[in-house]
Design an enzyme around this catalytic site. Structure first.
Site: not given
Ligand code: NI
Length: 191
Positions: A67, A72, A112-113, A154-155, A158
């Site tokens: 995701g 991000q 998370c990225l 989660h997204e 963000h």
């Molecule tokens: Ni993330």
């Protein structure tokens, strides 16, 4: 050399060249303050939005991740791409998404990225119902549970300027910041 080009080969060449024009976007890393900017809704589905969705999807696959939120990649619009399929061939796009129902509770490990190498348990709703627009600007509703439900929450966090580690204790957050700062220094060759 045969001058006849079969349709399949033309398709193949087109796919090859379209790949060359895809851009991998740099991903912001916690604790970058830009991760705390709240995203605003997408007003019109224009070419720039479609290009961004395309690039975000490629960036997610390349990372690899399941995701990615526009926040991000430092674009503060309400755009999310998700692909939880094993073959990474089922991308989902959520524009201006909002959770309209939530139920249950589950604790699961998340990564998370924007926080590479960190996996920590977070409590989330087990099921969510989301209302959003697809990549064509068409409204849809989706009921999700399990991994997809966690990923959506989660997204969406963000887009709201929140990174999952902010659910953890201050002590854990300080340790994570120190670890990421060390990684960043190592990456730039500083000590
Ligand atoms: Ni993330």
């Amino acid at each position: 050399m045969d001058i006849h080009v079969k349709p399949l080969e033309i398709l193949h060449v087109t796919a090859y060249f379209s790949k060359l024009f895809m851009a991998l976007l740099p991903i912001l890393r916690f604790p970058d303050p830009r991760l705390h900017i709240k995203a605003t809704p997408v007003e019109t589905m224009d070419a720039s939005v479609r290009q961004l969705i395309h690039d975000m999807t490629e960036t997610m696959y390349d990372a690899p991740g399941i995701g990615l939120a526009a926040t991000q990649v430092n674009v503060h619009r309400q755009i999310i791409v998700i692909d939880i399929s094993e073959e990474h061939n089922d991308p989902m796009v959520f524009i201006n998404a909002m959770i309209i129902e939530r139920s249950g509770e589950r604790e699961g490990e998340e990564g998370c990225l924007s926080v590479p190498g960190v996996h920590e348990k977070v409590i989330r709703a087990e099921r969510v119902k989301v209302r959003a627009l697809d990549e064509n600007g068409q409204p849809f509703e989706l009921e999700a549970e399990g991994l997809l439900a966690v990923c959506l929450q989660h997204e969406l966090d963000h887009l709201d300027g929140k990174v999952f580690v902010e659910y953890l204790s201050q002590l854990k957050q300080s340790r994570i910041k120190a670890r990421l700062a060390k990684q960043a220094r190592a990456a730039t060759g500083q000590t």
